[in-house]
Design a protein around this motif. Structure first.
Motif, PDB file in Angstrom:
ATOM      1  N   ILE A  95       0.836  -1.204   0.000  1.00 54.73           N
ATOM      2  CA  ILE A  95       0.000   0.000   0.000  1.00 54.73           C
ATOM      3  C   ILE A  95       0.872   1.256   0.000  1.00 54.73           C
ATOM      4  CG2 ILE A  95      -0.307   0.116   2.513  1.00 54.73           C
ATOM      5  CD1 ILE A  95      -2.922   0.988  -0.200  1.00 54.73           C
ATOM      6  N   ASN A  96       2.035   1.206   0.672  1.00 51.75           N
ATOM      7  CA  ASN A  96       2.946   2.354   0.662  1.00 51.75           C
ATOM      8  C   ASN A  96       3.504   2.597  -0.735  1.00 51.75           C
ATOM      9  OD1 ASN A  96       2.592   2.674   3.417  1.00 51.75           O
ATOM     10  ND2 ASN A  96       4.311   1.350   3.911  1.00 51.75           N
TER      11      ASN A  96
ATOM     12  N   ILE B  63       2.002   1.728  -3.589  1.00 47.82           N
ATOM     13  CA  ILE B  63       0.879   2.236  -4.381  1.00 47.82           C
ATOM     14  C   ILE B  63       0.696   3.729  -4.135  1.00 47.82           C
ATOM     15  CG2 ILE B  63      -1.638   2.154  -4.656  1.00 47.82           C
ATOM     16  CD1 ILE B  63      -1.417  -0.909  -4.186  1.00 47.82           C
ATOM     17  N   ASN B  64       0.710   4.140  -2.885  1.00 50.18           N
ATOM     18  CA  ASN B  64       0.555   5.563  -2.558  1.00 50.18           C
ATOM     19  C   ASN B  64       1.702   6.396  -3.132  1.00 50.18           C
ATOM     20  OD1 ASN B  64      -1.840   5.156  -1.155  1.00 50.18           O
ATOM     21  ND2 ASN B  64      -0.801   4.862   0.795  1.00 50.18           N
ATOM     22  N   PHE B  65       2.933   5.887  -3.033  1.00 54.82           N
ATOM     23  CA  PHE B  65       4.087   6.595  -3.565  1.00 54.82           C
ATOM     24  C   PHE B  65       3.978   6.745  -5.087  1.00 54.82           C
ATOM     25  CE2 PHE B  65       8.409   6.338  -5.387  1.00 54.82           C
ATOM     26  CZ  PHE B  65       8.892   7.542  -4.943  1.00 54.82           C
TER      27      PHE B  65
ATOM     28  N   ASN C  86       1.294   6.589  -6.978  1.00 54.26           N
ATOM     29  CA  ASN C  86       0.176   7.481  -7.314  1.00 54.26           C
ATOM     30  C   ASN C  86       0.570   8.950  -7.140  1.00 54.26           C
ATOM     31  OD1 ASN C  86      -1.744   5.647  -8.227  1.00 54.26           O
ATOM     32  ND2 ASN C  86      -2.481   5.232  -6.157  1.00 54.26           N
ATOM     33  N   SER C  87       1.404   9.244  -6.141  1.00 57.08           N
ATOM     34  CA  SER C  87       1.846  10.630  -5.968  1.00 57.08           C
ATOM     35  C   SER C  87       2.766  11.058  -7.111  1.00 57.08           C
ATOM     36  CB  SER C  87       2.536  10.827  -4.620  1.00 57.08           C
ATOM     37  OG  SER C  87       3.799  10.203  -4.593  1.00 57.08           O
TER      38      SER C  87
END
Length: 69
Positions: free
Chosen positions: A16-17, A19-21, A23-24
């Motif tokens: 999830i980290n 994915i978030n990175f 996406n940013s």
């Protein structure tokens, strides 16, 4: 990917980290909903073309599939 990068982000519990990175970094061009870790190699059509290695198969929020290497 470098060892430290792959050690942290290449683990299922940190997915999830990653994915978030990503996406940013993509800033709305694509939105990753899920990803699968893979070591996929693709050769060029001709022997003179370089080989490409992709490490992540991503699934966008619209169901589209794309690769991040």
């Amino acid at each position: 990917m470098g060892f430290g990068w792959k050690y942290y982000f290449g683990r299922e519990e940190n997915k999830i980290n990653l994915i978030n990175f990503l996406n940013s970094l993509l800033e709305g061009e694509h939105v990753i909903a899920d990803l699968h870790y893979a070591n996929v190699e693709e050769d060029g059509e001709h022997s003179s073309e370089r080989k490409v290695v992709f490490d992540l198969r991503c699934i966008g929020d619209g169901g589209e599939h794309f690769l991040v290497g």
